[in-house]
Design a protein around this motif. Structure first.
Motif, PDB file in Angstrom:
ATOM      1  N   PRO A 177       0.786  -1.234   0.000  1.00 37.89           N
ATOM      2  CA  PRO A 177       0.000   0.000   0.000  1.00 37.89           C
ATOM      3  C   PRO A 177       0.821   1.289   0.000  1.00 37.89           C
ATOM      4  CG  PRO A 177      -0.934  -1.591   1.525  1.00 37.89           C
ATOM      5  CD  PRO A 177       0.379  -2.150   1.085  1.00 37.89           C
ATOM      6  N   TYR A 178       2.069   1.206   0.427  1.00 39.76           N
ATOM      7  CA  TYR A 178       2.918   2.402   0.465  1.00 39.76           C
ATOM      8  C   TYR A 178       3.485   2.754  -0.912  1.00 39.76           C
ATOM      9  CZ  TYR A 178       2.836   1.942   5.547  1.00 39.76           C
ATOM     10  OH  TYR A 178       2.436   1.862   6.865  1.00 39.76           O
ATOM     11  N   GLY A 179       3.291   1.890  -1.894  1.00 36.41           N
ATOM     12  CA  GLY A 179       3.828   2.146  -3.226  1.00 36.41           C
ATOM     13  C   GLY A 179       5.237   1.635  -3.423  1.00 36.41           C
ATOM     14  N   LEU A 180       5.721   0.825  -2.474  1.00 36.41           N
ATOM     15  CA  LEU A 180       7.105   0.349  -2.565  1.00 36.41           C
ATOM     16  C   LEU A 180       7.301  -0.683  -3.664  1.00 36.41           C
ATOM     17  CD1 LEU A 180       8.064   0.099   1.217  1.00 36.41           C
ATOM     18  CD2 LEU A 180       8.599   1.915  -0.401  1.00 36.41           C
ATOM     19  N   MET A 181       6.249  -1.392  -4.033  1.00 34.99           N
ATOM     20  CA  MET A 181       6.374  -2.344  -5.140  1.00 34.99           C
ATOM     21  C   MET A 181       6.710  -1.600  -6.434  1.00 34.99           C
ATOM     22  SD  MET A 181       5.926  -5.155  -3.619  1.00 34.99           S
ATOM     23  CE  MET A 181       5.022  -6.021  -2.328  1.00 34.99           C
ATOM     24  N   ALA A 182       6.018  -0.481  -6.644  1.00 38.06           N
ATOM     25  CA  ALA A 182       6.290   0.328  -7.834  1.00 38.06           C
ATOM     26  C   ALA A 182       7.696   0.916  -7.770  1.00 38.06           C
ATOM     27  CB  ALA A 182       5.253   1.448  -7.960  1.00 38.06           C
ATOM     28  N   LEU A 183       8.136   1.288  -6.561  1.00 43.82           N
ATOM     29  CA  LEU A 183       9.495   1.810  -6.398  1.00 43.82           C
ATOM     30  C   LEU A 183      10.517   0.764  -6.828  1.00 43.82           C
ATOM     31  CD1 LEU A 183      10.956   3.704  -3.357  1.00 43.82           C
ATOM     32  CD2 LEU A 183      12.131   1.732  -4.268  1.00 43.82           C
ATOM     33  N   LEU A 184      10.355  -0.479  -6.351  1.00 39.83           N
ATOM     34  CA  LEU A 184      11.290  -1.545  -6.698  1.00 39.83           C
ATOM     35  C   LEU A 184      11.279  -1.824  -8.195  1.00 39.83           C
ATOM     36  CD1 LEU A 184      10.741  -4.091  -3.774  1.00 39.83           C
ATOM     37  CD2 LEU A 184      12.561  -2.398  -4.035  1.00 39.83           C
ATOM     38  N   SER A 185      10.089  -1.795  -8.795  1.00 43.61           N
ATOM     39  CA  SER A 185       9.978  -2.037 -10.234  1.00 43.61           C
ATOM     40  C   SER A 185      10.696  -0.951 -11.024  1.00 43.61           C
ATOM     41  CB  SER A 185       8.503  -2.090 -10.642  1.00 43.61           C
ATOM     42  OG  SER A 185       8.378  -2.232 -12.038  1.00 43.61           O
ATOM     43  N   THR A 186      10.508   0.304 -10.617  1.00 42.41           N
ATOM     44  CA  THR A 186      11.153   1.424 -11.305  1.00 42.41           C
ATOM     45  C   THR A 186      12.668   1.356 -11.147  1.00 42.41           C
ATOM     46  OG1 THR A 186       9.217   2.813 -10.890  1.00 42.41           O
ATOM     47  CG2 THR A 186      11.246   3.933 -11.517  1.00 42.41           C
ATOM     48  N   PHE A 187      13.117   1.015  -9.936  1.00 47.21           N
ATOM     49  CA  PHE A 187      14.557   0.889  -9.700  1.00 47.21           C
ATOM     50  C   PHE A 187      15.141  -0.214 -10.573  1.00 47.21           C
ATOM     51  CE2 PHE A 187      18.219  -0.996  -7.547  1.00 47.21           C
ATOM     52  CZ  PHE A 187      19.019   0.120  -7.345  1.00 47.21           C
ATOM     53  N   GLN A 188      14.451  -1.352 -10.637  1.00 51.39           N
ATOM     54  CA  GLN A 188      14.957  -2.478 -11.419  1.00 51.39           C
ATOM     55  C   GLN A 188      15.007  -2.151 -12.904  1.00 51.39           C
ATOM     56  OE1 GLN A 188      15.757  -6.095  -9.750  1.00 51.39           O
ATOM     57  NE2 GLN A 188      17.129  -4.963 -11.058  1.00 51.39           N
ATOM     58  N   ASN A 189      14.027  -1.401 -13.388  1.00 53.88           N
ATOM     59  CA  ASN A 189      14.015  -0.991 -14.800  1.00 53.88           C
ATOM     60  C   ASN A 189      15.114   0.031 -15.094  1.00 53.88           C
ATOM     61  OD1 ASN A 189      11.845  -2.645 -15.453  1.00 53.88           O
ATOM     62  ND2 ASN A 189      10.331  -1.061 -14.972  1.00 53.88           N
ATOM     63  N   THR A 190      15.393   0.879 -14.103  1.00 54.56           N
ATOM     64  CA  THR A 190      16.436   1.899 -14.271  1.00 54.56           C
ATOM     65  C   THR A 190      17.824   1.289 -14.187  1.00 54.56           C
ATOM     66  OG1 THR A 190      14.947   3.520 -13.230  1.00 54.56           O
ATOM     67  CG2 THR A 190      17.280   4.135 -13.432  1.00 54.56           C
ATOM     68  N   PHE A 191      17.985   0.293 -13.311  1.00 53.93           N
ATOM     69  CA  PHE A 191      19.287  -0.351 -13.118  1.00 53.93           C
ATOM     70  C   PHE A 191      19.130  -1.868 -13.292  1.00 53.93           C
ATOM     71  CE2 PHE A 191      19.176   3.462 -10.437  1.00 53.93           C
ATOM     72  CZ  PHE A 191      20.254   4.162 -10.962  1.00 53.93           C
ATOM     73  N   PRO A 192      18.950  -2.319 -14.517  1.00 55.51           N
ATOM     74  CA  PRO A 192      18.681  -3.742 -14.775  1.00 55.51           C
ATOM     75  C   PRO A 192      19.839  -4.667 -14.405  1.00 55.51           C
ATOM     76  CG  PRO A 192      19.099  -2.566 -16.837  1.00 55.51           C
ATOM     77  CD  PRO A 192      18.973  -1.524 -15.772  1.00 55.51           C
ATOM     78  N   LYS A 193      21.061  -4.129 -14.259  1.00 58.10           N
ATOM     79  CA  LYS A 193      22.210  -4.975 -13.933  1.00 58.10           C
ATOM     80  C   LYS A 193      22.428  -5.128 -12.424  1.00 58.10           C
ATOM     81  CE  LYS A 193      24.727  -4.150 -18.244  1.00 58.10           C
ATOM     82  NZ  LYS A 193      26.001  -3.702 -18.846  1.00 58.10           N
ATOM     83  N   ILE A 194      21.572  -4.484 -11.630  1.00 60.02           N
ATOM     84  CA  ILE A 194      21.624  -4.687 -10.183  1.00 60.02           C
ATOM     85  C   ILE A 194      20.550  -5.699  -9.817  1.00 60.02           C
ATOM     86  CG2 ILE A 194      21.283  -3.657  -7.908  1.00 60.02           C
ATOM     87  CD1 ILE A 194      22.393  -1.076  -8.918  1.00 60.02           C
ATOM     88  N   LYS A 195      20.972  -6.822  -9.281  1.00 59.71           N
ATOM     89  CA  LYS A 195      20.035  -7.878  -8.894  1.00 59.71           C
ATOM     90  C   LYS A 195      19.538  -7.627  -7.475  1.00 59.71           C
ATOM     91  CE  LYS A 195      19.561 -12.917  -8.654  1.00 59.71           C
ATOM     92  NZ  LYS A 195      19.020 -12.980  -7.289  1.00 59.71           N
ATOM     93  N   LEU A 196      18.215  -7.588  -7.322  1.00 61.31           N
ATOM     94  CA  LEU A 196      17.611  -7.418  -6.005  1.00 61.31           C
ATOM     95  C   LEU A 196      17.229  -8.786  -5.444  1.00 61.31           C
ATOM     96  CD1 LEU A 196      15.230  -4.332  -6.522  1.00 61.31           C
ATOM     97  CD2 LEU A 196      17.437  -4.381  -5.343  1.00 61.31           C
ATOM     98  N   ASP A 197      17.879  -9.165  -4.346  1.00 63.87           N
ATOM     99  CA  ASP A 197      17.513 -10.389  -3.631  1.00 63.87           C
ATOM    100  C   ASP A 197      16.572  -9.985  -2.498  1.00 63.87           C
ATOM    101  OD1 ASP A 197      19.178 -11.978  -5.218  1.00 63.87           O
ATOM    102  OD2 ASP A 197      20.916 -11.521  -3.967  1.00 63.87           O
ATOM    103  N   LEU A 198      15.288 -10.320  -2.630  1.00 65.19           N
ATOM    104  CA  LEU A 198      14.278  -9.877  -1.669  1.00 65.19           C
ATOM    105  C   LEU A 198      14.018 -10.942  -0.606  1.00 65.19           C
ATOM    106  CD1 LEU A 198      11.704  -8.214  -4.107  1.00 65.19           C
ATOM    107  CD2 LEU A 198      13.642  -7.164  -2.924  1.00 65.19           C
ATOM    108  N   TYR A 199      13.964 -10.502   0.651  1.00 66.91           N
ATOM    109  CA  TYR A 199      13.679 -11.382   1.774  1.00 66.91           C
ATOM    110  C   TYR A 199      12.487 -10.804   2.533  1.00 66.91           C
ATOM    111  CZ  TYR A 199      18.346 -13.265   0.889  1.00 66.91           C
ATOM    112  OH  TYR A 199      19.447 -13.829   0.307  1.00 66.91           O
ATOM    113  N   GLU A 200      11.352 -11.510   2.487  1.00 65.25           N
ATOM    114  CA  GLU A 200      10.146 -11.011   3.140  1.00 65.25           C
ATOM    115  C   GLU A 200      10.033 -11.560   4.554  1.00 65.25           C
ATOM    116  OE1 GLU A 200       5.366 -10.482   2.308  1.00 65.25           O
ATOM    117  OE2 GLU A 200       6.441 -12.123   1.345  1.00 65.25           O
ATOM    118  N   ALA A 201       9.789 -10.668   5.509  1.00 67.02           N
ATOM    119  CA  ALA A 201       9.614 -11.069   6.901  1.00 67.02           C
ATOM    120  C   ALA A 201       8.978  -9.906   7.655  1.00 67.02           C
ATOM    121  CB  ALA A 201      10.949 -11.444   7.536  1.00 67.02           C
ATOM    122  N   GLU A 202       8.487 -10.188   8.862  1.00 63.59           N
ATOM    123  CA  GLU A 202       7.971  -9.117   9.704  1.00 63.59           C
ATOM    124  C   GLU A 202       9.138  -8.268  10.217  1.00 63.59           C
ATOM    125  OE1 GLU A 202       5.016  -8.213  10.008  1.00 63.59           O
ATOM    126  OE2 GLU A 202       3.779  -9.932   9.460  1.00 63.59           O
TER     127      GLU A 202
END
Length: 318
Positions: free
Chosen positions: A120-145
């Motif tokens: 809801p904070y819009g962070l998914m769109a932020l990550l998508s935009t970052f990944q599109n801007t810097f496609p050679k940086i791999k984001l390893d995501l770890y979901e937790a509380e």
């Protein structure tokens, strides 16, 4: 002085590609005023250093140093050359920094912690935009509380994390936080609950209500429990739910009340749900946390990207 300037101009006209180490050797001799001390600093022998300086002088066609048995002094042309060389070396350092910022920072990977209700904070769109801007940086995501993300940061399992809660005792002093979104906790009730008709409510008024709680490891739970305890009561827990959709569904059916970030509550609005603000306000902040020692060019790049995103977001909501 004009003669010195003319000599320097002639020097530049005769300039041929020089090796950077020759210029650094000249700087060392000028600083130490001694070939022996300069050679020691450069970890080479004095004869080798003297040979390199002689080669530089021959290539330029001028004498840079006046050599005596007691010391070594710069000639007027040598003084001006050293000034130019200092600028060159400084510029090379800036170029290298620029490369680190815009080249090295555009490749690699980042281990990033995320929490379940970040959407809801819009962070998914932020990550998508970052990944599109810097496609050679791999984001390893770890979901937790948030509590688990704190532990992962402390252990170095992840480089950075989005979080709405941080245990200052759990996180090291060298951990930096970058506030991105300012939010607040709100009360969530069914539309038929007596509180639903209220615009604002003091938390103490809910001390006899039954709560449907988020996970104990969530930031919202820790913060809310802290506020309840500060008011001298222990909230009555009826259920725990790891899913906001389930929790809000139970609330809509009148099985209890709960609390959530305002941003989250608004995004999960379903039929028969009401949102009531707390008075006084209970603030909370979504921040990006990162260890200062682990801030690689890629992470620094990501931090700057998130800060620009936050500034744009705030400007949009003003």
């Amino acid at each position: 002085m004009n003669n010195v300037h003319n000599e320097s101009v002639a020097l530049l006209r005769r300039w041929r590609p020089l090796e950077i180490h020759q210029l650094k050797y000249a700087l060392a001799v000028a600083k130490n005023r001694s070939f022996v001390r300069a050679a020691y600093e450069l970890c080479i022998t004095p004869p080798a250093l003297s040979q390199q300086i002689k080669k530089l002088e021959d290539e330029l066609g001028i004498i840079l140093f006046e050599r005596t048995t007691r010391n070594t002094r710069l000639t007027p042309a040598g003084t001006e050359l050293i000034e130019i060389t200092q600028d060159i070396i400084s510029s090379l350092g800036k170029i290298d920094a620029l490369k680190n910022k815009y080249h090295d920072a555009e490749e690699g990977h980042i281990s990033l912690g995320i929490f379940p209700t970040m959407g809801p904070y819009g962070l998914m769109a932020l990550l998508s935009t970052f990944q599109n801007t810097f496609p050679k940086i791999k984001l390893d995501l770890y979901e937790a509380e948030c509590i688990e993300l704190n532990r992962m940061l402390q252990k170095g399992t992840i480089d950075a994390a989005f979080s709405t809660y941080a245990d200052k005792e759990q996180l090291a002093e060298e951990t930096d936080s970058y506030p991105l979104v300012w939010d607040k906790l709100v009360l969530v009730t069914s539309a038929h609950h007596p509180f639903a008709a209220r615009k604002k409510i003091n938390l103490i008024e809910a001390k006899d209500e039954e709560f449907i709680m988020p996970p104990k490891s969530s930031g919202a739970y820790i913060e809310m429990m802290g506020f309840c305890h500060s008011l001298g009561f222990e909230p009555k827990t009826k259920y725990h739910s790891t899913s906001n959709l389930t929790r809000f569904g139970l609330i809509a059916e009148g099985l209890g009340i709960s609390f959530a970030s305002s941003t989250v509550a608004v995004s999960y609005m379903v039929h028969n749900i009401s949102i009531v603000e707390f008075e006084p306000r209970i603030p909370r902040t979504l921040s990006l946390w990162a260890f200062r020692a682990k801030q690689t060019p890629q992470i620094s790049n990501f931090i700057e990207f998130c800060q620009r995103w936050a500034e744009t977001r705030r400007a949009h909501f003003v």
